[in-house]
Structure formats: C-alpha cells, structure tokens
Write an enzyme that holds these catalytic residues in place. Structure first.
Site, PDB file in Angstrom:
ATOM      1  N   PHE A   1       9.404 -28.487 -53.877  1.00 54.13           N
ATOM      2  CA  PHE A   1       7.998 -28.599 -53.499  1.00 54.13           C
ATOM      3  C   PHE A   1       7.875 -27.829 -52.165  1.00 54.13           C
ATOM      4  CE2 PHE A   1       5.892 -31.114 -56.825  1.00 54.13           C
ATOM      5  CZ  PHE A   1       6.942 -31.070 -57.716  1.00 54.13           C
TER       6      PHE A   1
ATOM      7  N   SER B   1      14.683  -8.039 -46.690  1.00 53.70           N
ATOM      8  CA  SER B   1      13.255  -7.708 -46.725  1.00 53.70           C
ATOM      9  C   SER B   1      12.452  -8.796 -46.008  1.00 53.70           C
ATOM     10  CB  SER B   1      12.760  -7.545 -48.166  1.00 53.70           C
ATOM     11  OG  SER B   1      13.066  -8.693 -48.911  1.00 53.70           O
TER      12      SER B   1
ATOM     13  N   ARG C   1       0.169 -32.133 -50.162  1.00 54.91           N
ATOM     14  CA  ARG C   1       1.419 -31.496 -50.578  1.00 54.91           C
ATOM     15  C   ARG C   1       2.600 -32.388 -50.230  1.00 54.91           C
ATOM     16  NH1 ARG C   1      -1.800 -29.082 -52.817  1.00 54.91           N
ATOM     17  NH2 ARG C   1      -2.234 -26.839 -52.866  1.00 54.91           N
TER      18      ARG C   1
ATOM     19  N   TYR D   1       3.311 -15.875 -59.626  1.00 55.96           N
ATOM     20  CA  TYR D   1       4.546 -16.359 -58.978  1.00 55.96           C
ATOM     21  C   TYR D   1       5.206 -17.423 -59.872  1.00 55.96           C
ATOM     22  CZ  TYR D   1       7.397 -19.225 -55.836  1.00 55.96           C
ATOM     23  OH  TYR D   1       8.428 -19.965 -55.288  1.00 55.96           O
TER      24      TYR D   1
END
Ligand SMILES: NC(=O)c1ccc[n+]([C@@H]2O[C@H](COP(=O)([O-])OP(=O)(O)OC[C@H]3O[C@@H](n4cnc5c(N)ncnc54)[C@H](O)[C@@H]3O)[C@@H](O)[C@H]2O)c1
Length: 336
Positions: free
Chosen positions: A168, A34, A220, A140
């Site tokens: 992460f 997918s 991040r 999620y």
C-alpha cells in the site's frame, strides 16, 4: 542468502537491502539510477544497469552467485503512466520478462515481486484481502498486474517460486535518520508535505476535499519501509521453487491525507502550507489493506504502525538532509 535486488538503489529497495544486510544476508543492487541514489546503497553493493539489458542482469546474477531475486525496479507514477503507457509497458512488463529470462539463464528460481494495491478494483469492499477482484484502473496498475501474470506463467512452466508483495503506501525513513525518500521527481504525499514544510515547495496540494471520509480527504494505508523490509525478509526466507504466494503489505489502518498532514505538522513543530483542490483522475477515496494473511502465514509484526512515528522518521531524514542524498554527498541533481 545471496540476493539480487533490482531497483535496490530506490526508496523501498535500498531500505530492504540495508535490512537484509543487518539480518545476515548478502544483497546487491542492480539499478540504472534513473530515480535511485548510489549513496543509498552501502559498501560496494551496486551494479549500475538497466532492465532492458538481459545479459547485464544475467552477468550481475552470476558474478554475485545470486540464489534469489527481489524485483523492485519499475516506473511507478500513476499520472505518468496515463500520459506515457509505452514506457510503463516497456519497463514494468518487458523489463520483468528480462529479469525472468536472466534468472532462467542462470538457474535462479525464486523471485519476490514488488506489486501494488493499484492492481485491485477500487470497488472492492475495504479492507482489501488478497482474494479481492483485480481490475486495475490505471496503466501503472495494469502493467504491474501483467507482470504478476507473466511471473506466474514462468513459474508454472519453468519450476520457479514467487511471492507477490502488494504494497500500500510505503512511507517513513530509516529510524537513524541516515536514509530516506529521494527521487528526481517526487509525487508521494509525505515527502511533498515535508518539502512544503522546509520551503522546497510553496505548498502541498490535497486532491479532493469532498470524499465520503472523516474529513473529506482521501484515506490511505501507510506502511513504514522497515516493516516492508521485514515482510521481504520473512517472504524470501520461506520461499521455495514451486510456490506461488500473494500478500498485501499495509497496516490495516487508514489515515486521511489531512490526518497525515497534521502528523507531519506535529513532527515538524509548525503548520505546513496546503491547498485543497479538485479530485485527481484515477484516485480512489479509500484504500486500506487487510494484512491478516501476511501476519498469520509469515508472522509479520509491524513495528512502526503509528502514523506519528512514520511522520517523525521521515522528518528526521528531511530535516537532517533537506536536499536528500545531495546534502550528504555534495552531488547536485535536479529535483521537482
Ligand atoms: N512507494 C510506494 O508507495 C509503492 C507502493 C506500491 C508498490 N510500489 C512498488 O515498489 C517498487 C519500488 O518503489 P519505490 O517507491 O522504491 O520507487 P523508486 O522509484 O524509489 O525505486 C525504483 C528504482 O528502480 C530503478 N529503475 C527504474 N527503472 C529502471 C530500469 N529500467 N532499469 C533499472 N533500474 C530501474 C530506479 O532508479 C529506482 O532506484 C516499485 O516496483 C513500485 O511499483 C511502491
């Protein structure tokens, strides 16, 4: 070791599959394609199948003689999970139950699970240790935490062993430039920057310029897929039934979105069109891992912990194959 990788044709799963081959293991991928790509899986190592089909998973385990499973297959977009929790619970939770039941059917008793930083409360102090409070903020993360709980329940009752690797920001590409990130619908920062650099997108959006960070953009923790793969190898080689372990996988260093943009611009050699827009719901300002447990218990040593190295491997892939695997194979596929 003979290992079945669900989602093994995806970005992280295929990097782990190739790493395992290089390190003497016998992996096969089980993937419904997918989002993944057949061309990301070398040799005759791909079984096309869906997580909803427990019998097909069991058949793949049996025919490969699998001794262990790495479970990467999932749906993993934060905004999509808010819009469509139905799919997220089906694939990430019911799909994980099917993997566990197929493993029981076949007597396979060790499992590595791709979990995520999105299982933590973002109110925890940074860097996040594995003991930090688990309060996911988006579906999620909720479904990934529910899958963790399910695996732990099964392991306790049915004498299985598991390791949760909470990644992460997975990033970078194969250092030889032959494999990289290529999904049908892309939401990850570095590919989006590089698509803006090549004109495949007009520009990249930076969500929020008013965070309490060095330059106002989010921070991040970017970890290269080969370093993630190394963590998987170390974890699977030391995993036994009866064990239940959790590790964060990140570099322990945060970079702002604008710093990542600059690193990509340096790799590409020109500026990349971007626009700073409103913050996005569900995003934390800062997300950084503490990888100390992974280092001290498993001896993990990241080799690509410089963001410029991560950006440069990603650019090497995008520059060589601007339409991803379609550029390599000639297949056409829709990309957004
Ligand atoms: N990429 C990241 O930064 C990141 C961060 C934290 C956690 N994770 C986790 O790591 C795992 C892999 O992520 P990725 O970035 O490689 O994503 P990806 O979308 O590239 O790979 C997921 C793979 O699973 C397959 N898949 C999806 N639904 C399936 C189904 N129902 N049946 C069979 N196969 C199915 C897709 O075709 C794809 O190949 C996921 O579990 C994700 O939640 C990723």
């Amino acid at each position: 070791m003979r290992i079945l990788l669900t989602g093994g044709a995806g970005y992280v799963g295929s990097a782990c599959l190739r790493w395992l081959i290089k390190n003497g293991h016998e992996p096969v991928a089980y993937d419904n394609l997918s989002e993944g790509n057949a061309a990301a899986v070398p040799g005759e190592r791909l079984v096309v199948g869906d997580l909803e089909n427990r019998e097909a998973i069991a058949e793949a385990l049996r025919s490969h003689g699998a001794e262990a499973v790495m479970h990467f297959a999932a749906v993993a977009s934060v905004p999509d999970s808010i819009a469509d929790p139905d799919t997220y619970w089906k694939v990430n939770v019911v799909g994980t139950k099917n993997v566990l039941d197929a493993m029981r059917d076949c007597g396979v008793r060790t499992l590595l699970f791709s979990s995520t930083a999105a299982t933590y409360s973002f109110d925890n102090p940074m860097p996040l240790t594995e003991d930090a409070a688990l309060v996911p903020q988006v579906p999620y993360g909720t479904t990934k935490l529910a899958a963790e709980r399910l695996i732990a329940d099964y392991a306790r009752a049915y004498e299985m062993g598991y390791t949760f690797l909470r990644y992460f920001n997975a990033s970078g590409a194969d250092p030889d430039g032959e494999y990289g990130e290529d999904r049908r619908s892309e939401s990850h920062l570095i590919p989006l920057i590089l698509y803006a650099a090549t004109g495949r997108r007009d520009k990249v959006l930076v969500f929020g310029g008013d965070w309490d960070t060095r330059d106002g953009s989010c921070v991040r923790d970017f970890v290269h897929t080969d370093d993630l793969a190394q963590a998987h190898q170390l974890a699977i080689e030391s995993l036994e039934p009866g064990m239940g372990r959790v590790y964060n996988v990140g570099n322990g260093a945060g970079h702002t979105v604008l710093e990542v943009l600059r690193a990509c611009e340096e790799a590409v050699g020109r500026s990349v069109p971007h626009e700073i827009v409103e913050r996005r719901p569900g995003d934390p300002g800062v997300l950084i891992a503490s990888p100390e447990r992974l280092k001290s218990e498993l001896g993990w040593q990241p080799r690509h912990d410089d963001i410029r190295d991560i950006a440069s491997t990603a650019w090497q892939w995008t520059n060589r194959y601007p339409k991803g695997y379609a550029s390599k194979t000639g297949d056409s596929r829709s990309m957004s």
